[in-house]
Design a protein around this motif. Structure first.
Motif, short mmCIF file in Angstrom:
data_model
loop_
_atom_site.label_atom_id
_atom_site.label_comp_id
_atom_site.label_asym_id
_atom_site.label_seq_id
_atom_site.Cartn_x
_atom_site.Cartn_y
_atom_site.Cartn_z
N SER A 103 -10.11 9.55 6.21
CA SER A 103 -8.81 8.89 6.12
C SER A 103 -8.82 7.85 5.00
O SER A 103 -7.87 7.76 4.22
N PHE A 104 -9.89 7.09 4.89
CA PHE A 104 -9.98 6.09 3.82
C PHE A 104 -10.03 6.77 2.46
O PHE A 104 -9.39 6.31 1.51
N ASN B 50 -2.36 0.02 -6.98
CA ASN B 50 -1.78 -1.01 -6.14
C ASN B 50 -0.26 -0.99 -6.30
O ASN B 50 0.25 -0.94 -7.42
N LEU C 176 0.58 1.95 9.86
CA LEU C 176 -0.61 2.76 10.11
C LEU C 176 -0.27 4.10 10.76
O LEU C 176 -0.84 5.13 10.38
N MET D 241 0.84 -1.18 0.00
CA MET D 241 0.00 0.00 0.00
C MET D 241 0.88 1.24 0.00
O MET D 241 1.94 1.26 0.60
N SER D 242 0.46 2.26 -0.70
CA SER D 242 1.22 3.50 -0.78
C SER D 242 0.87 4.42 0.37
O SER D 242 -0.26 4.44 0.85
N SER D 243 1.84 5.20 0.78
CA SER D 243 1.64 6.16 1.86
C SER D 243 1.26 7.53 1.28
O SER D 243 1.79 7.93 0.25
N ILE E 153 0.56 6.66 8.07
CA ILE E 153 -0.61 7.14 7.35
C ILE E 153 -1.38 8.13 8.19
O ILE E 153 -1.77 9.20 7.73
N THR F 77 -6.35 8.10 1.82
CA THR F 77 -5.24 7.16 1.83
C THR F 77 -5.55 5.85 1.14
O THR F 77 -4.65 5.07 0.86
N ASP F 78 -6.85 5.59 0.88
CA ASP F 78 -7.28 4.32 0.30
C ASP F 78 -6.85 3.14 1.16
O ASP F 78 -6.62 2.04 0.66
N SER F 79 -6.71 3.37 2.46
CA SER F 79 -6.32 2.33 3.41
C SER F 79 -7.35 2.26 4.53
O SER F 79 -7.90 3.29 4.94
N PHE F 80 -7.60 1.05 5.01
CA PHE F 80 -8.57 0.90 6.08
C PHE F 80 -8.03 1.54 7.35
O PHE F 80 -6.94 1.20 7.81
#
Length: 377
Positions: free
Chosen positions: A251-252, A113, A179, A1-3, A182, A255-258
């Protein structure tokens, strides 16, 4: 995952002012968003070979810039939008920086990705000002037909992966992002309001954001911020959601991160922590459904499916029914089918189960049908 490595907002051909000029991520793989607003004016203000440039940002220990040429980098590609990524390190004379990069529109999730980025060609940036890019990234007429231009804007995402071949340890974790990293960069964005053009007030807390970024990720935000009934105020009030849930939602989006549950909410008692996490996940699923963030909703479904308890199955089943989560609903049914008679008695005596009986009788009928089919087998 990218930061996450920040946002640059271009309006009327110029870079919007901000209080912070540099956002850095120590991760070897990071991304920066270039938001172009008032596309028509930007297009007219920049003839062929002239670019709009992002603010400086940091990925993998190096400084970078994005250059966007609305009318092409040269006369040979005047019908295209050209894009370059530029090394902007101050110290020349060192070993050339080797990196991979990709450009995509923000809604092209499959292109973002790190595994996809890792398949890109490795480019060498020998000194400050070195650049690589795409002279024919996308035709101008295709951009102008894009759905992203309902609001006269579009958002380009630039993913960069620095290839550190001399440091095996660094290369070993280059595709991972902690995490805390992020959260740090996302919180930095909220605190500094870099290029923000809308503010949400949620349960007493304020959250600056970028209309174009939100609209690109959510059709609901698109309608709310740019549709016929758009909110014209720069401050939008949300009274029926907790601040920590809206923060996780933003945040999602960025960042496209959970997102993880905020550590400040944690208690020493493990049971209290589990109950708080359950409530947080349920509230986040509701928020994801409200703003049509289907991937976030799916992740919440999976998390809830893996953490069903006798004490929570009734509320989770109601949630699944209300928000059309078929996978979560099926997981609740399977959990109930596997319980002992004593656990079922505890469940049926609970307030949550009585609520299901009174409000969702069809759910009960569906469960009974499944139990009958199971017994027949």
């Amino acid at each position: 995952m990218s930061s996450f490595a920040g946002v640059s907002v271009v309006e009327d051909g110029g870079l919007c002012d901000s209080t912070v000029a540099f956002i850095n991520t120590s991760s070897e793989c990071g991304y920066h968003l270039l938001v172009v607003e008032n596309y028509s004016r930007t297009n007219k203000s920049r003839p062929t070979s002239e670019s709009v440039t992002s603010r400086e940002f940091g990925v993998g220990g190096h400084c970078w810039l994005i250059k966007c040429f609305p009318n092409g980098k040269s006369t040979d590609c005047a019908d295209f939008v050209s894009l370059d990524v530029v090394l902007d390190d101050d110290d020349d004379g060192k070993t050339p920086v080797k990196a991979k990069f990709t450009f995509s529109f923000i809604d092209q999730v499959e292109m973002q990705n790190p595994l996809y980025v890792g398949q890109a060609e490795t480019c060498s940036f020998p000194s400050k000002g070195s650049s690589w890019g795409y002279d024919r990234f996308v035709r101008k007429d295709a951009v102008e037909r894009s759905m992203n231009l309902e609001a006269e804007c579009f958002t380009i995402r630039c993913d960069i992966m620095v290839c550190n071949t001399e440091d095996d340890d660094a290369a070993g974790h280059g595709n991972g992002v902690r995490l805390p990293d992020i959260c740090h960069h996302f919180n930095n964005l909220l605190q500094t309001k870099v290029g923000a053009d809308v503010t949400f007030e949620v349960s007493g807390e304020t959250f600056p954001a970028h209309r174009c970024v939100l609209a690109a990720r959510s059709k609901v935000f698109m309608a709310q911020l740019f549709g016929p009934m758009k909110e014209t105020s720069t401050v939008i009030h949300i009274k029926d959601m907790e601040a920590k849930v809206f923060r996780a939602l933003l945040s999602f989006i960025y960042t496209d991160s959970f997102p993880g549950m905020e550590m400040d909410d944690m208690e020493d008692d493990e049971t209290e922590v589990d109950e708080m996490r359950l409530q947080w996940l349920q509230d986040l699923l509701v928020a994801a459904d409200r703003y049509d963030l289907q991937r976030l909703k799916f992740i919440c479904e999976m998390q809830l499916s893996e953490n069903i308890q006798v004490s929570s199955v009734a509320s989770t089943l109601v949630l699944a029914e209300q928000h059309h989560c078929s996978g979560l609903k099926e997981a609740c049914f399977k959990f109930i089918q596997a319980q002992s008679p004593s656990c079922l008695q505890t469940l049926m005596a609970s307030h949550g189960w009585q609520h299901i009986l009174a409000t969702y009788p069809l759910v009960l009928n569906e469960l009974i049908a499944k139990l009958i089919a199971l017994n027949q087998k």
